[in-house]
Design a protein around this motif. Structure first.
Motif, PDB file in Angstrom:
ATOM      1  N   GLN A 164       0.826  -1.203   0.000  1.00  0.00           N
ATOM      2  CA  GLN A 164       0.000   0.000   0.000  1.00  0.00           C
ATOM      3  C   GLN A 164       0.865   1.260   0.000  1.00  0.00           C
ATOM      4  OE1 GLN A 164      -2.355  -0.746   3.510  1.00  0.00           O
ATOM      5  NE2 GLN A 164      -4.100  -1.451   2.296  1.00  0.00           N
ATOM      6  N   ALA A 165       1.971   1.209   0.763  1.00  0.00           N
ATOM      7  CA  ALA A 165       2.874   2.365   0.791  1.00  0.00           C
ATOM      8  C   ALA A 165       3.446   2.639  -0.586  1.00  0.00           C
ATOM      9  CB  ALA A 165       3.989   2.120   1.807  1.00  0.00           C
ATOM     10  N   ARG A 166       3.812   1.592  -1.301  1.00  0.00           N
ATOM     11  CA  ARG A 166       4.353   1.776  -2.646  1.00  0.00           C
ATOM     12  C   ARG A 166       3.285   2.300  -3.595  1.00  0.00           C
ATOM     13  NH1 ARG A 166       8.191  -3.658  -2.977  1.00  0.00           N
ATOM     14  NH2 ARG A 166      10.026  -2.695  -1.994  1.00  0.00           N
ATOM     15  N   THR A 167       2.059   1.826  -3.416  1.00  0.00           N
ATOM     16  CA  THR A 167       0.972   2.358  -4.246  1.00  0.00           C
ATOM     17  C   THR A 167       0.788   3.843  -4.001  1.00  0.00           C
ATOM     18  OG1 THR A 167      -0.160   0.223  -4.204  1.00  0.00           O
ATOM     19  CG2 THR A 167      -1.471   2.146  -4.808  1.00  0.00           C
ATOM     20  N   TRP A 168       0.892   4.240  -2.723  1.00  0.00           N
ATOM     21  CA  TRP A 168       0.735   5.665  -2.425  1.00  0.00           C
ATOM     22  C   TRP A 168       1.883   6.489  -2.981  1.00  0.00           C
ATOM     23  CZ3 TRP A 168      -2.001   9.517  -2.188  1.00  0.00           C
ATOM     24  CH2 TRP A 168      -1.569  10.715  -1.632  1.00  0.00           C
ATOM     25  N   HIS A 169       3.083   5.943  -2.998  1.00  0.00           N
ATOM     26  CA  HIS A 169       4.210   6.663  -3.590  1.00  0.00           C
ATOM     27  C   HIS A 169       3.965   6.902  -5.075  1.00  0.00           C
ATOM     28  CE1 HIS A 169       6.813   7.035  -0.200  1.00  0.00           C
ATOM     29  NE2 HIS A 169       6.894   5.733   0.019  1.00  0.00           N
ATOM     30  N   VAL A 170       3.308   5.957  -5.748  1.00  0.00           N
ATOM     31  CA  VAL A 170       2.951   6.156  -7.147  1.00  0.00           C
ATOM     32  C   VAL A 170       1.978   7.325  -7.281  1.00  0.00           C
ATOM     33  CG1 VAL A 170       1.813   5.134  -9.150  1.00  0.00           C
ATOM     34  CG2 VAL A 170       3.375   3.750  -7.760  1.00  0.00           C
ATOM     35  N   TYR A 230      16.932  30.180 -14.190  1.00  0.00           N
ATOM     36  CA  TYR A 230      15.620  30.037 -13.568  1.00  0.00           C
ATOM     37  C   TYR A 230      15.149  28.584 -13.474  1.00  0.00           C
ATOM     38  CZ  TYR A 230      15.052  35.130 -13.736  1.00  0.00           C
ATOM     39  OH  TYR A 230      15.215  36.483 -13.550  1.00  0.00           O
ATOM     40  N   PRO A 231      15.280  27.778 -14.553  1.00  0.00           N
ATOM     41  CA  PRO A 231      14.869  26.370 -14.409  1.00  0.00           C
ATOM     42  C   PRO A 231      15.693  25.615 -13.379  1.00  0.00           C
ATOM     43  CG  PRO A 231      15.043  26.982 -16.733  1.00  0.00           C
ATOM     44  CD  PRO A 231      15.654  28.102 -15.940  1.00  0.00           C
ATOM     45  N   LEU A 232      16.922  26.067 -13.129  1.00  0.00           N
ATOM     46  CA  LEU A 232      17.769  25.378 -12.154  1.00  0.00           C
ATOM     47  C   LEU A 232      17.256  25.546 -10.727  1.00  0.00           C
ATOM     48  CD1 LEU A 232      21.340  26.229 -13.518  1.00  0.00           C
ATOM     49  CD2 LEU A 232      19.954  24.179 -13.920  1.00  0.00           C
ATOM     50  N   ILE A 233      16.417  26.559 -10.482  1.00  0.00           N
ATOM     51  CA  ILE A 233      15.859  26.746  -9.148  1.00  0.00           C
ATOM     52  C   ILE A 233      14.987  25.566  -8.768  1.00  0.00           C
ATOM     53  CG2 ILE A 233      14.324  28.178  -7.748  1.00  0.00           C
ATOM     54  CD1 ILE A 233      15.248  30.578  -9.347  1.00  0.00           C
ATOM     55  N   LEU A 234      14.094  25.170  -9.683  1.00  0.00           N
ATOM     56  CA  LEU A 234      13.231  24.020  -9.410  1.00  0.00           C
ATOM     57  C   LEU A 234      14.040  22.734  -9.314  1.00  0.00           C
ATOM     58  CD1 LEU A 234      10.076  24.669 -11.634  1.00  0.00           C
ATOM     59  CD2 LEU A 234      10.296  24.890  -9.162  1.00  0.00           C
ATOM     60  N   ILE A 235      15.032  22.598 -10.189  1.00  0.00           N
ATOM     61  CA  ILE A 235      15.860  21.391 -10.147  1.00  0.00           C
ATOM     62  C   ILE A 235      16.596  21.300  -8.812  1.00  0.00           C
ATOM     63  CG2 ILE A 235      17.812  20.194 -11.188  1.00  0.00           C
ATOM     64  CD1 ILE A 235      17.007  21.380 -13.867  1.00  0.00           C
ATOM     65  N   GLY A 236      17.231  22.403  -8.404  1.00  0.00           N
ATOM     66  CA  GLY A 236      17.957  22.396  -7.140  1.00  0.00           C
ATOM     67  C   GLY A 236      17.058  22.191  -5.938  1.00  0.00           C
ATOM     68  N   SER A 237      15.835  22.729  -6.005  1.00  0.00           N
ATOM     69  CA  SER A 237      14.926  22.631  -4.868  1.00  0.00           C
ATOM     70  C   SER A 237      14.369  21.226  -4.685  1.00  0.00           C
ATOM     71  CB  SER A 237      13.771  23.628  -5.032  1.00  0.00           C
ATOM     72  OG  SER A 237      14.246  24.958  -5.045  1.00  0.00           O
ATOM     73  N   TRP A 238      14.143  20.517  -5.795  1.00  0.00           N
ATOM     74  CA  TRP A 238      13.409  19.254  -5.700  1.00  0.00           C
ATOM     75  C   TRP A 238      14.183  18.042  -6.201  1.00  0.00           C
ATOM     76  CZ3 TRP A 238       9.465  19.322  -2.611  1.00  0.00           C
ATOM     77  CH2 TRP A 238       8.750  20.510  -2.428  1.00  0.00           C
ATOM     78  N   PHE A 239      15.433  18.204  -6.595  1.00  0.00           N
ATOM     79  CA  PHE A 239      16.201  17.053  -7.072  1.00  0.00           C
ATOM     80  C   PHE A 239      16.372  16.008  -5.971  1.00  0.00           C
ATOM     81  CE2 PHE A 239      20.358  14.942  -7.420  1.00  0.00           C
ATOM     82  CZ  PHE A 239      20.186  14.268  -8.617  1.00  0.00           C
ATOM     83  N   PHE A 240      16.805  16.462  -4.789  1.00  0.00           N
ATOM     84  CA  PHE A 240      17.039  15.520  -3.698  1.00  0.00           C
ATOM     85  C   PHE A 240      15.724  14.940  -3.180  1.00  0.00           C
ATOM     86  CE2 PHE A 240      20.728  18.390  -3.549  1.00  0.00           C
ATOM     87  CZ  PHE A 240      21.736  17.457  -3.734  1.00  0.00           C
ATOM     88  N   GLY A 241      14.650  15.731  -3.238  1.00  0.00           N
ATOM     89  CA  GLY A 241      13.352  15.205  -2.847  1.00  0.00           C
ATOM     90  C   GLY A 241      12.891  14.107  -3.777  1.00  0.00           C
ATOM     91  N   THR A 242      13.146  14.267  -5.073  1.00  0.00           N
ATOM     92  CA  THR A 242      12.781  13.234  -6.040  1.00  0.00           C
ATOM     93  C   THR A 242      13.568  11.953  -5.784  1.00  0.00           C
ATOM     94  OG1 THR A 242      12.340  14.966  -7.684  1.00  0.00           O
ATOM     95  CG2 THR A 242      12.590  12.709  -8.490  1.00  0.00           C
ATOM     96  N   ILE A 243      14.870  12.099  -5.550  1.00  0.00           N
ATOM     97  CA  ILE A 243      15.696  10.924  -5.250  1.00  0.00           C
ATOM     98  C   ILE A 243      15.221  10.253  -3.963  1.00  0.00           C
ATOM     99  CG2 ILE A 243      18.023  10.111  -4.755  1.00  0.00           C
ATOM    100  CD1 ILE A 243      17.573  11.013  -7.638  1.00  0.00           C
ATOM    101  N   ASN A 244      14.863  11.056  -2.976  1.00  0.00           N
ATOM    102  CA  ASN A 244      14.404  10.511  -1.700  1.00  0.00           C
ATOM    103  C   ASN A 244      13.097   9.742  -1.856  1.00  0.00           C
ATOM    104  OD1 ASN A 244      14.893  10.042   0.989  1.00  0.00           O
ATOM    105  ND2 ASN A 244      14.046  11.980   1.690  1.00  0.00           N
ATOM    106  N   ARG A 245      12.190  10.269  -2.696  1.00  0.00           N
ATOM    107  CA  ARG A 245      10.924   9.550  -2.922  1.00  0.00           C
ATOM    108  C   ARG A 245      11.168   8.240  -3.659  1.00  0.00           C
ATOM    109  NH1 ARG A 245      10.349  13.514  -0.624  1.00  0.00           N
ATOM    110  NH2 ARG A 245      10.961  12.013   0.969  1.00  0.00           N
ATOM    111  N   ILE A 250      11.529   2.202  -3.224  1.00  0.00           N
ATOM    112  CA  ILE A 250      12.296   0.959  -3.302  1.00  0.00           C
ATOM    113  C   ILE A 250      12.427   0.311  -1.929  1.00  0.00           C
ATOM    114  CG2 ILE A 250      14.546  -0.034  -3.891  1.00  0.00           C
ATOM    115  CD1 ILE A 250      14.844   2.216  -5.956  1.00  0.00           C
ATOM    116  N   GLU A 251      12.700   1.140  -0.908  1.00  0.00           N
ATOM    117  CA  GLU A 251      12.879   0.618   0.450  1.00  0.00           C
ATOM    118  C   GLU A 251      11.980   1.392   1.412  1.00  0.00           C
ATOM    119  OE1 GLU A 251      16.834  -0.098   1.873  1.00  0.00           O
ATOM    120  OE2 GLU A 251      17.658   0.005  -0.153  1.00  0.00           O
TER     121      GLU A 251
END
Length: 325
Positions: A164-170, A230-245, A250-251
């Motif tokens: 269920q947790a993985r489904t919610w991550h989707v 300007y596009p790098l602002i969004l990348i820098g802000s959410w890159f690590f969040g995307t990797i974390n999700r 996965i785990e």
């Protein structure tokens, strides 16, 4: 915290406290930065142009996103849901407003259209409507699976089985990270076209003008190069969040502390980055500096150099730069 062991995984109480402090500190900086831009728009009538109105709504979204992030870490119950949904809504609205700014610049400079102000109702329908839809879909997933998920705030996924947790991550990827990276790709492609066209136009103008014009063109080129960040602002802000999700998918239940620190810290600073890049332009600096004309010269000299206007150049305005042969 908002949740128990299932939320924080293997993080200790000390690590959870560090994350809370980082979130509160970074969100406070973003709240101050975005609130400053909102205040400037409300106080200075000369800033109430269509281009800066888009920046105002961007800052307003960032301000509320930061505010609800600061009041995060609720113990349990409906307050946690409300706080999580509000943060999700305004964070989505924030990066959607950046796409309207990029679209306006592209339509004005590349396509030479002058009807951008007529599109304001469509912009509001697009930003607020999309944010509502993404939040509603997210809430349906929460209600169905009975747990709450982290989106830069402190209401994270709780209870439920691993499947269920993985489904919610989707669901989370669909309602937040998919539109986020869609906005990043759109902004990057749009600014690339705008910068390429204006650089070509500037080269032509310099080639057809006398040498004296070349020095005048350099600040314009410097301003164009700033748009590319300007596009790098969004990348820098959410890159690590995307990797974390992705790691959470996965785990589930196993947190990496240093990745969580980068995730929380960079996401919470998005409002500050936006307020500096989009809001603190030459028009704002000029409006502030002119108010200091009422004070003696010795007080005006105390202003930081980056707040002093540089001539009449408006390097961050979303205006069409026309090249005359």
């Amino acid at each position: 915290m908002a949740t128990a062991q299932a939320v924080t995984g293997n993080l200790t109480a000390t690590e959870r406290g560090i994350l809370t402090a980082i979130n509160s500190g970074a969100s406070s900086l973003s709240l101050v930065g975005s609130g400053f831009i909102v205040l400037c728009y409300l106080l200075f009538k000369e800033l109430r142009k269509f281009s800066f109105k888009l920046v105002f709504f961007l800052a307003l979204s960032d301000m509320f996103c930061s505010f609800f992030s600061i009041i995060g870490d609720p113990s349990k119950g409906y307050f946690c849901y409300a706080q999580g949904y509000a943060t999700h809504f305004f964070c989505v609205a924030s990066f959607l407003w950046t796409t309207t700014i990029a679209f306006t610049l592209h339509r004005t400079v590349v396509r030479h259209k002058t009807d951008v102000e007529d599109l304001e109702p469509m912009f509001h329908l697009y930003v607020w409507g999309t944010s509502v839809v993404m939040t509603v879909i997210r809430s349906i997933g929460n209600h169905h699976h009975g747990h709450i998920s982290h989106v830069g705030a402190w209401c994270w996924a709780q209870r439920g089985l691993t499947g269920q947790a993985r489904t919610w991550h989707v669901v989370q990827f669909i309602t937040f990270y998919a539109p986020l990276w869609g906005a990043i790709l759109f902004n990057g492609f749009t600014y690339f076209q705008v910068i390429r066209m204006l650089k070509n136009a500037t080269r032509m103008a310099v080639g057809m003008s006398e040498r004296g014009y070349q020095s005048d063109a350099r600040p314009d080129m410097k301003a164009l190069n700033r748009w590319g960040y300007y596009p790098l602002i969004l990348i820098g802000s959410w890159f690590f969040g995307t990797i974390n999700r992705m790691h959470d998918f996965i785990e589930p239940g196993h947190k990496i502390f240093w990745l969580s620190v980068l995730d929380v810290g960079m996401a919470a600073l998005m409002g500050l980055f936006n307020s500096i890049a989009y809001g603190l332009n030459s028009s704002v600096r000029r409006a502030i500096y002119e108010r200091f004309d009422l004070f003696p010269d010795r007080f005006r000299r105390l202003l930081p150099r980056n707040l002093r206007p540089r001539g009449q150049q408006q390097d961050s305005e979303l205006v069409s730069l026309k090249t005359e042969g």
